[in-house]
Design an enzyme around this catalytic site. Structure first.
Site, PDB file in Angstrom:
ATOM      1  N   SER A  81       0.866  -1.176   0.000  1.00  0.00           N
ATOM      2  CA  SER A  81       0.000   0.000   0.000  1.00  0.00           C
ATOM      3  C   SER A  81       0.898   1.218   0.000  1.00  0.00           C
ATOM      4  O   SER A  81       1.896   1.244   0.727  1.00  0.00           O
ATOM      5  CB  SER A  81      -0.876   0.054   1.255  1.00  0.00           C
ATOM      6  OG  SER A  81      -2.013  -0.753   1.135  1.00  0.00           O
ATOM      7  N   GLU A 102      -1.598  18.751  -5.063  1.00  0.00           N
ATOM      8  CA  GLU A 102      -2.915  18.726  -5.699  1.00  0.00           C
ATOM      9  C   GLU A 102      -3.788  17.547  -5.251  1.00  0.00           C
ATOM     10  O   GLU A 102      -4.801  17.264  -5.889  1.00  0.00           O
ATOM     11  CB  GLU A 102      -2.740  18.697  -7.231  1.00  0.00           C
ATOM     12  CG  GLU A 102      -1.925  19.862  -7.803  1.00  0.00           C
ATOM     13  CD  GLU A 102      -0.411  19.668  -7.735  1.00  0.00           C
ATOM     14  OE1 GLU A 102       0.046  18.640  -7.171  1.00  0.00           O
ATOM     15  OE2 GLU A 102       0.315  20.542  -8.234  1.00  0.00           O
ATOM     16  N   SER A 103      -3.395  16.896  -4.163  1.00  0.00           N
ATOM     17  CA  SER A 103      -4.120  15.810  -3.485  1.00  0.00           C
ATOM     18  C   SER A 103      -3.288  14.532  -3.321  1.00  0.00           C
ATOM     19  O   SER A 103      -2.393  14.522  -2.485  1.00  0.00           O
ATOM     20  CB  SER A 103      -5.505  15.531  -4.061  1.00  0.00           C
ATOM     21  OG  SER A 103      -6.345  16.664  -3.911  1.00  0.00           O
ATOM     22  N   HIS A 159      -2.885   0.175  -3.970  1.00  0.00           N
ATOM     23  CA  HIS A 159      -2.999  -0.986  -3.079  1.00  0.00           C
ATOM     24  C   HIS A 159      -2.922  -2.208  -3.971  1.00  0.00           C
ATOM     25  O   HIS A 159      -3.651  -2.278  -4.969  1.00  0.00           O
ATOM     26  CB  HIS A 159      -4.324  -0.971  -2.321  1.00  0.00           C
ATOM     27  CG  HIS A 159      -4.494   0.258  -1.472  1.00  0.00           C
ATOM     28  ND1 HIS A 159      -3.777   0.468  -0.325  1.00  0.00           N
ATOM     29  CD2 HIS A 159      -5.277   1.358  -1.640  1.00  0.00           C
ATOM     30  CE1 HIS A 159      -4.116   1.643   0.203  1.00  0.00           C
ATOM     31  NE2 HIS A 159      -5.016   2.208  -0.585  1.00  0.00           N
ATOM     32  N   CYS A 176      -6.287  18.114  -8.595  1.00  0.00           N
ATOM     33  CA  CYS A 176      -7.155  19.269  -8.797  1.00  0.00           C
ATOM     34  C   CYS A 176      -6.410  20.307  -9.616  1.00  0.00           C
ATOM     35  O   CYS A 176      -5.184  20.257  -9.738  1.00  0.00           O
ATOM     36  CB  CYS A 176      -7.608  19.857  -7.459  1.00  0.00           C
ATOM     37  SG  CYS A 176      -6.286  20.582  -6.476  1.00  0.00           S
TER      38      CYS A 176
END
Lengths: 106, 106
Positions: free
Chosen positions: A37, A44-45, A50, A65
């Site tokens: 993971s 931007e996020s 996974h 974004c």
């Protein structure tokens, strides 16, 4: 490769750069008996992965974004690097407000 | 509270526990002039948050697997703790394969 943490870390970092994102950090974990993971944090996020090597399956999220970042470039690069024989891509728009689109202020 | 990193970190950790997930790590960032991004890593995938205090908006992802973890409990707790006046919830199923559902092997 779905169980290779270092490979996946490089892959996601490369994908972030390819999309035009700004990497601010990363955190990856290897599970027992197998599976990785990881999250590459971007301004931007985030981009996350996974893996389930036992199923030859990986779930990737590319959350971006702003107009300067192209999440599809990241998704495409990851799909290619993983040598996926098949993949599905879903696009979800987040934070749409009436008459305007949320832009990333940072 | 959308700009309070420590509060959001506690909130997501509490949500993970409430859902029955196993927390394995966390990484949070505070942006300038405002905004927080954070991920709580769980054995069953992750819970993430990105906030835009200037828009009073937060985007939360609760990605879990297996029957022992209830992502709705996590989503509900976060929505309550943030005092959201409105929220939207979308459920996405990941990794469904023909005739079987992928279960988390770890």
């Amino acid at each position: 490769m779905l169980d290779d943490l270092d490979f996946l870390k490089d892959c996601l970092n490369e994908a972030a750069i390819r999309s035009g994102a700004t990497v601010v950090g990363e955190s990856f974990y290897h599970f027992s008996p197998c599976g990785v993971s990881g999250v590459v944090h971007i301004a931007e996020s985030h981009i996350s992965i996974h893996t389930w090597p036992e199923y030859k399956y990986a779930a990737v999220d590319v959350f971006t974004c702003g107009d300067d970042v192209d999440p599809e470039k990241a998704a495409r690069l990851i799909t290619e690097r993983l040598g996926a024989q098949s993949h599905s891509l879903i696009e979800l728009r987040r934070g749409i407000m009436e008459d305007s689109q949320v832009e990333c202020a940072r």
